[in-house]
Design an enzyme around this catalytic site. Structure first.
Site, PDB file in Angstrom:
ATOM      1  N   GLU A 117      -4.037   7.352  -4.391  1.00 44.05           N
ATOM      2  CA  GLU A 117      -4.296   6.748  -5.708  1.00 44.05           C
ATOM      3  C   GLU A 117      -5.614   7.295  -6.217  1.00 44.05           C
ATOM      4  OE1 GLU A 117      -4.086   2.491  -5.487  1.00 44.05           O
ATOM      5  OE2 GLU A 117      -2.030   2.529  -4.748  1.00 44.05           O
ATOM      6  N   HIS A 176      -1.409   0.348  -9.647  1.00 46.12           N
ATOM      7  CA  HIS A 176      -2.071  -0.669  -8.811  1.00 46.12           C
ATOM      8  C   HIS A 176      -2.597  -1.793  -9.707  1.00 46.12           C
ATOM      9  CE1 HIS A 176      -3.908  -1.089  -4.554  1.00 46.12           C
ATOM     10  NE2 HIS A 176      -3.880  -2.281  -5.125  1.00 46.12           N
ATOM     11  N   ARG A 213       0.868  -1.178   0.000  1.00 48.15           N
ATOM     12  CA  ARG A 213       0.000   0.000   0.000  1.00 48.15           C
ATOM     13  C   ARG A 213       0.897   1.218   0.000  1.00 48.15           C
ATOM     14  NH1 ARG A 213      -3.508  -2.771  -1.498  1.00 48.15           N
ATOM     15  NH2 ARG A 213      -5.467  -3.302  -0.474  1.00 48.15           N
TER      16      ARG A 213
HETATM   17  P1  NDP Z   1      -1.067 -11.833   4.266  1.00 48.92           P
HETATM   18  O1  NDP Z   1      -1.951 -11.434   5.395  1.00 48.92           O
HETATM   19  O2  NDP Z   1      -1.114 -13.214   3.750  1.00 48.92           O
HETATM   20  O3  NDP Z   1       0.465 -11.532   4.676  1.00 48.92           O
HETATM   21  C1  NDP Z   1       0.880 -10.384   5.333  1.00 48.92           C
HETATM   22  C2  NDP Z   1       2.305 -10.584   5.807  1.00 48.92           C
HETATM   23  O4  NDP Z   1       2.755  -9.363   6.406  1.00 48.92           O
HETATM   24  C3  NDP Z   1       2.441 -11.669   6.886  1.00 48.92           C
HETATM   25  O5  NDP Z   1       3.593 -12.434   6.664  1.00 48.92           O
HETATM   26  C4  NDP Z   1       2.563 -10.869   8.180  1.00 48.92           C
HETATM   27  O6  NDP Z   1       3.275 -11.545   9.210  1.00 48.92           O
HETATM   28  C5  NDP Z   1       3.354  -9.694   7.666  1.00 48.92           C
HETATM   29  N1  NDP Z   1       3.264  -8.544   8.570  1.00 48.92           N
HETATM   30  C6  NDP Z   1       2.176  -7.975   9.112  1.00 48.92           C
HETATM   31  N2  NDP Z   1       2.523  -6.933   9.895  1.00 48.92           N
HETATM   32  C7  NDP Z   1       3.876  -6.857   9.852  1.00 48.92           C
HETATM   33  C8  NDP Z   1       4.837  -6.004  10.454  1.00 48.92           C
HETATM   34  N3  NDP Z   1       4.486  -5.018  11.273  1.00 48.92           N
HETATM   35  N4  NDP Z   1       6.140  -6.218  10.146  1.00 48.92           N
HETATM   36  C9  NDP Z   1       6.518  -7.213   9.334  1.00 48.92           C
HETATM   37  N5  NDP Z   1       5.649  -8.059   8.735  1.00 48.92           N
HETATM   38  C10 NDP Z   1       4.356  -7.886   9.003  1.00 48.92           C
HETATM   39  O7  NDP Z   1      -1.363 -10.780   3.119  1.00 48.92           O
HETATM   40  P2  NDP Z   1      -1.044 -10.867   1.547  1.00 48.92           P
HETATM   41  O8  NDP Z   1       0.324 -11.400   1.343  1.00 48.92           O
HETATM   42  O9  NDP Z   1      -2.158 -11.505   0.823  1.00 48.92           O
HETATM   43  O10 NDP Z   1      -1.121  -9.321   1.162  1.00 48.92           O
HETATM   44  C11 NDP Z   1      -0.304  -8.355   1.779  1.00 48.92           C
HETATM   45  C12 NDP Z   1      -0.811  -6.969   1.420  1.00 48.92           C
HETATM   46  O11 NDP Z   1      -0.572  -6.711   0.052  1.00 48.92           O
HETATM   47  C13 NDP Z   1      -2.337  -6.771   1.577  1.00 48.92           C
HETATM   48  O12 NDP Z   1      -2.712  -6.497   2.913  1.00 48.92           O
HETATM   49  C14 NDP Z   1      -2.607  -5.617   0.668  1.00 48.92           C
HETATM   50  O13 NDP Z   1      -2.489  -4.390   1.345  1.00 48.92           O
HETATM   51  C15 NDP Z   1      -1.499  -5.724  -0.391  1.00 48.92           C
HETATM   52  N6  NDP Z   1      -2.062  -6.105  -1.694  1.00 48.92           N
HETATM   53  C16 NDP Z   1      -1.757  -5.375  -2.793  1.00 48.92           C
HETATM   54  C17 NDP Z   1      -2.297  -5.685  -4.017  1.00 48.92           C
HETATM   55  C18 NDP Z   1      -1.934  -4.944  -5.250  1.00 48.92           C
HETATM   56  O14 NDP Z   1      -2.653  -5.043  -6.232  1.00 48.92           O
HETATM   57  N7  NDP Z   1      -0.822  -4.240  -5.280  1.00 48.92           N
HETATM   58  C19 NDP Z   1      -3.272  -6.760  -4.158  1.00 48.92           C
HETATM   59  C20 NDP Z   1      -3.434  -7.563  -2.975  1.00 48.92           C
HETATM   60  C21 NDP Z   1      -2.873  -7.202  -1.783  1.00 48.92           C
HETATM   61  P3  NDP Z   1       2.743 -12.951   9.820  1.00 48.92           P
HETATM   62  O15 NDP Z   1       3.024 -13.950   8.745  1.00 48.92           O
HETATM   63  O16 NDP Z   1       3.526 -13.165  11.033  1.00 48.92           O
HETATM   64  O17 NDP Z   1       1.273 -12.746  10.055  1.00 48.92           O
END
Ligand code: NDP
Length: 303
Positions: free
Chosen positions: A249, A268, A220
């Site tokens: 955006e 995006h 994001r």
């Molecule tokens: P997931 O929930 O599967 O994964 C999120 C990851 O981020 C997890 O590994 C989590 O850790 C980690 N995390 C959360 N908070 C922190 C922190 N403070 N420090 C370090 N790591 C952290 O989500 P997705 O992989 O599916 O998606 C991630 C993000 O990508 C979405 O929330 C969205 O905002 C964005 N996105 C963008 C898109 C685009 O078109 N560009 C489309 C889809 C998503 P843990 O494993 O320990 O929970």
């Protein structure tokens, strides 16, 4: 109450107990919202979805195709006891492939090559001198998307060091990666936007990165302090930023990021492989309907 966008994928498989209402426009959705027990309110525009979710006072379960629902009134939904399922993982493959494309395009100077073709100019040397092989990646977020990015980059013989909120073997924790920023050639952001992650890359993190470092953000826009990034790019403190997401955006037409030679802005688009995404989301929703009816937990639920 569901968006007519998913009607052909969902309708033939709806169980008998569901009485579907389909909407095409925001106005129709707003009108139907108070009747909805289950809502799939996805529209291309996010603002109306907030209004619709607020108007859905009888809602028990909100489902969305999006992975990041940070724009939704989640506190209000939680207060009302609404179960929320999202699209985590639905477009993870296409996003991971997009990240590889952005990285290769940067490493090989592909933007320059496209420009040269448009000029009918037979370049004698490749404008891109980098190989991914052997380079080190800090991958912030090892969820559905990050996990697929990791395996793809490892296939290019890159060393990938992940950061997870929960840590775990071989992974850094949120408090551990900053001091190591100078060890990486690439920093990839694949985290949700939360109070913890907003602005996680700011002036001091950018200053700690190597001059050859490339920042890739498919998470994001607000995870990066964008003004600090513009300054770092203008001063060439890092080599480049490859951004699929910006804040806000769409990026305003006169924003400096558009014209920076060392910024690649895509709109995006990384997750927009619509057909497969809608199909996967519909499959998951139909499976969840069965679970919902039996009183079993639906998945994946947002925490
Ligand atoms: P997931 O929930 O599967 O994964 C999120 C990851 O981020 C997890 O590994 C989590 O850790 C980690 N995390 C959360 N908070 C922190 C922190 N403070 N420090 C370090 N790591 C952290 O989500 P997705 O992989 O599916 O998606 C991630 C993000 O990508 C979405 O929330 C969205 O905002 C964005 N996105 C963008 C898109 C685009 O078109 N560009 C489309 C889809 C998503 P843990 O494993 O320990 O929970």
């Amino acid at each position: 109450v569901m968006s007519a966008l998913i009607r052909p994928l969902v309708e033939p498989r709806l169980p008998d107990w569901v009485e579907p209402l389909w909407f095409m426009t925001k106005e129709q959705a707003l009108e139907m919202a108070p009747e909805a027990e289950i809502g799939w309110f996805d529209l291309n525009d996010k603002e109306p979805m907030i209004e619709i979710a607020k108007a859905a006072t009888n809602l028990k379960w909100l489902n969305s195709i999006y992975a990041g629902l940070d724009f939704m009134p989640l506190d209000l939904l939680q207060e009302r006891g609404v179960t929320v399922t999202n699209g985590v993982g639905i477009n993870a493959i296409t996003i991971a492939e997009y990240v590889v494309m952005l990285m290769l395009a940067h490493a090989k100077g592909y933007r320059e090559v496209v420009r040269a073709q448009e000029r009918h100019d037979w370049l004698l040397d490749s404008p891109g001198k980098r190989e991914l092989s052997g380079e080190r990646v800090l991958l912030v977020g090892l969820g559905a998307i990050g996990g697929l990015i990791k395996t793809r980059l490892e296939a290019f013989d890159m060393t990938v060091v992940p950061v997870r909120r929960s840590g775990g073997e071989g992974n850094l924790r949120p408090g551990e990666w900053r001091e190591k920023l100078g060890e990486f050639d690439w920093v990839i952001l694949a985290v949700p936007s939360t109070d913890e992650t907003k602005g996680m890359i700011g002036a001091s993190e950018l200053a700690a990165m190597r001059p050859n470092a490339v920042l890739v953000n498919i998470a994001r826009g607000d995870v990066v302090e964008q003004d600090a990034l513009v300054e770092a790019l203008q001063a060439k403190k890092i080599e480049a930023a490859l951004l699929d997401v910006t804040d806000p955006e769409p990026l305003p037409e006169d924003h400096p990021l558009w014209d920076l030679e060392n910024a690649q802005v895509t709109m995006h688009l990384s997750g927009r492989a619509q057909t497969k995404m809608f199909q996967r989301s519909a499959d998951r929703f139909v499976e969840n309907l069965e679970r919902w009816h039996k009183g079993e937990p639906v998945a994946p639920q947002m925490d």
